[in-house]
Design a protein around this motif. Structure first.
Motif, short mmCIF file in Angstrom:
data_model
loop_
_atom_site.label_atom_id
_atom_site.label_comp_id
_atom_site.label_asym_id
_atom_site.label_seq_id
_atom_site.Cartn_x
_atom_site.Cartn_y
_atom_site.Cartn_z
N THR A 166 0.83 -1.20 0.00
CA THR A 166 0.00 0.00 0.00
C THR A 166 0.86 1.25 0.00
OG1 THR A 166 -1.72 -1.16 1.26
CG2 THR A 166 -1.83 1.26 1.21
N PHE A 195 1.49 5.50 -0.26
CA PHE A 195 0.88 6.69 0.36
C PHE A 195 1.33 7.93 -0.40
CE2 PHE A 195 1.57 10.20 3.42
CZ PHE A 195 0.25 10.48 3.70
N ALA A 211 -3.27 9.94 7.21
CA ALA A 211 -2.25 8.95 6.87
C ALA A 211 -2.52 7.63 7.57
CB ALA A 211 -0.87 9.48 7.23
N GLY A 231 -5.29 5.89 5.79
CA GLY A 231 -4.90 5.41 4.46
C GLY A 231 -3.97 4.22 4.50
N LEU A 232 -3.04 4.22 5.46
CA LEU A 232 -2.06 3.14 5.52
C LEU A 232 -2.53 1.97 6.37
CD1 LEU A 232 1.16 5.31 5.93
CD2 LEU A 232 0.62 3.85 3.97
#
Length: 418
Positions: free
Chosen positions: A119, A121, A164, A167-168
C-alpha cells in the motif's frame, strides 16, 4: 444638573407619544449603525479565521526564488543557503510577539516514497523538531510524541496524522506497525490530530500547498533522520507562532530578516526567505468589506440628521408651549444660563434615550440578520458607547437654538403671552 435631568424625564413621560416619535429618527439611525458595525466586525473575524485558522496564529517562513517557493526536490540544494541551527530557532522564538518557533523539512506528493506492504501513500513527509506539534496546534491522541532520545539516537520512528493512519492502516491500530520510507523501515509510535479543527478557505495554489497536510495526510519523522531518506542536509522551512493574529505579519517579517542575515547567496540568485502574507491578504479583504460597509454607515447617518432636525423642531414647540413658565422663572430671578441648561439637558436626555433604545434595537437587528443570512456578527462595545455619546451630542447641537431662544425671552413679553 440632576434636577434638570429629573424635569426632562418628567416632561418626556408626560408627552410619551410625542417623545417617541421625536426619538424615532435617532433610534433608526443608531440601530442601523450598530447593526452594520456588528456585521462588519463579524465578517472581518470570519475572514481572519477562514484564511488563517482559529487560534494557533502560525506564520510560515520559507525559501523563495523571487515570488515563488523554492522546491528543493526539483531544483536541488541551493548554494549559500545553510541548514538552520537550534541557535537560530531560539532567536526566532525570542522575537517580540512570538511564542515559539519550529524548523522542519518537507516533501509533498510523495508517491512511491512511503509504503506499508504493497500500500503506497501520497501526501506529505515532514522531518520535524521537538517544537513542531505544539507550534502547529497538534495533539497526540494515540501513542506518544517524539522524545529527545529519538532525536539524539536517530531512532527510526514515525508519527502519522489521522488521514495517513486511515490510508495506511484502515481499520487497524497503527501503533507498533512498520512503514517503509525510501525503503527504510520506520516504526509508528503515535497519531496526531489538530487540537482545534477548522477548514481554511483555499483560493490559490499557494494556499493549497500551505494547507496540503490537513487534507491529504502527513507522516512525520525526527528531523535528524531527514538526510537518511532524502540523501542531503537541506535548508528547512520555519513556522513561527505569534502571540496574536494581528502580530503575525510583524513576526513573520522579523523572522525572515533574521534568517536572511545568514544567507551567502549571489545577488542574481534571487533567493531569500519570505514570510507568508496570509494576514495581509485577510486585511486587504477586510479593507474591501469595510469600504463597502462604510458607505452604508454614511447612509444610515442621514437618519440621525433627520432625527436631529426633529429634535430641534419639537424643542422649539416646547419653548413656545412653556413661554409663560419661562417668563415666571425669569421674573423670580432665574438666570439665562439656568434656562439654557434646562432646555439643553432636556434635548440631550431625549436623544440619549433614543440612542439607548437604538443600541438595543441594533443588537436585535444584528442577531436577526445573522440568523436569516447565516453571516456572523460581533457586537462592538466601543461602538455602543460612541453611539450613545453621539446621540447625546446630537441633542446638544440641535437643542442649542431652541435653548438659546428660551434663555433670551423677555420675561415681561413671556408673561403677557397667552
Amino acid at each position: 444638573m440632576f434636577e434638570n435631568i429629573g424635569l426632562s424625564i418628567q416632561g418626556i413621560w408626560n408627552h410619551k407619544l410625542r417623545s417617541l416619535l421625536t426619538m424615532l429618527g435617532i433610534i433608526i439611525g443608531i440601530a442601523s449603525i450598530i447593526a452594520i458595525v456588528s456585521t462588519i466586525k463579524g465578517t472581518n473575524e470570519q475572514i481572519k479565521e477562514q484564511l488563517i485558522g482559529a487560534g494557533n496564529n502560525v506564520v510560515t517562513v520559507r525559501l523563495c526564488q523571487g515570488s515563488e517557493t523554492y522546491e528543493m526536490q526539483y531544483s536541488g540544494i541551493p548554494d549559500g543557503v545553510p541548514v538552520l541551527t537550534e541557535e537560530t530557532r531560539a532567536k526566532l522564538a525570542d522575537i517580540d510577539g512570538a511564542v515559539d518557533a519550529t524548523l522542519y523539512n518537507q516533501r509533498s506528493w510523495t508517491d512511491g516514497m512511503i509504503y506499508r506492504g504493497d500500500t503506497g501513500f501520497s501526501g506529505v513527509l515532514r522531518g520535524v523538531d521537538g517544537h513542531y506539534f505544539a507550534v502547529n496546534g497538534y495533539d497526540v491522541y494515540l501513542g506518544r510524541d517524539f522524545s529527545q532520545r529519538d532525536f539524539d539516537r536517530f531512532s527510526k520512528v514515525a508519527i502519522l496524522d489521522q488521514s495517513a493512519a486511515a490510508g495506511l492502516f484502515p481499520g487497524e491500530n497503527p501503533l507498533g506497525q512498520v512503514v517503509e520510507i525510501k525503503k527504510e523501515p520506520f516504526t509508528v509510535i503515535g497519531v496526531v490530530a489538530h487540537s482545534t479543527a477548522y477548514e481554511p478557505s483555499i483560493s490559490s495554489v499557494e494556499e493549497y500547498y500551505t494547507y496540503l497536510g490537513n487534507d491529504s495526510g502527513a507522516v512525520y519523522i525526527p528531523g535528524p533522520l531527514w538526510p537518511l531518506v532524502c540523501q542531503y542536509d537541506e535548508p528547512q522551512t520555519v513556522d513561527v507562532q505569534a502571540r496574536t493574529t494581528d502580530e503575525m505579519t510583524a513576526v513573520g517579517k522579523s523572522a525572515a530578516d533574521i534568517i536572511n542575515d545568514g544567507l551567502y547567496v549571489k545577488d542574481d540568485s534571487n533567493l531569500s526567505y519570505n514570510s507568508s502574507d496570509v494576514l495581509e491578504r485577510a486585511q486587504s479583504l477586510q479593507q474591501l468589506a469595510n469600504a463597502t460597509n462604510q458607505q452604508l454607515v454614511w447612509i444610515a447617518s442621514i437618519s440621525l440628521l433627520v432625527g436631529g432636525i426633529g429634535v430641534m423642531n419639537i424643542m422649539l414647540v416646547t419653548v413656545t408651549e412653556r413661554t409663560r413658565e419661562i417668563g415666571l422663572k425669569k421674573a423670580i430671578g432665574a438666570r439665562k444660563s439656568r434656562i439654557l441648561w434646562q432646555f439643553l439637558t432636556e434635548a440631550a436626555v431625549l436623544t440619549s434615550l433614543g440612542g439607548i433604545i437604538g443600541v438595543l434595537a441594533g443588537i436585535g437587528m444584528a442577531q436577526l440578520v445573522s440568523r436569516l443570512s447565516g453571516s456572523p456578527t460581533a457586537i462592538s462595545v466601543p461602538a455602543i458607547f460612541l453611539a450613545v455619546l453621539f446621540s447625546m451630542v446630537i441633542g446638544i447641537v440641535f437643542g442649542l437654538m431652541p435653548a438659546v431662544k428660551a434663555a433670551n425671552l423677555n420675561p415681561i413679553d413671556a408673561l403677557r403671552r397667552e
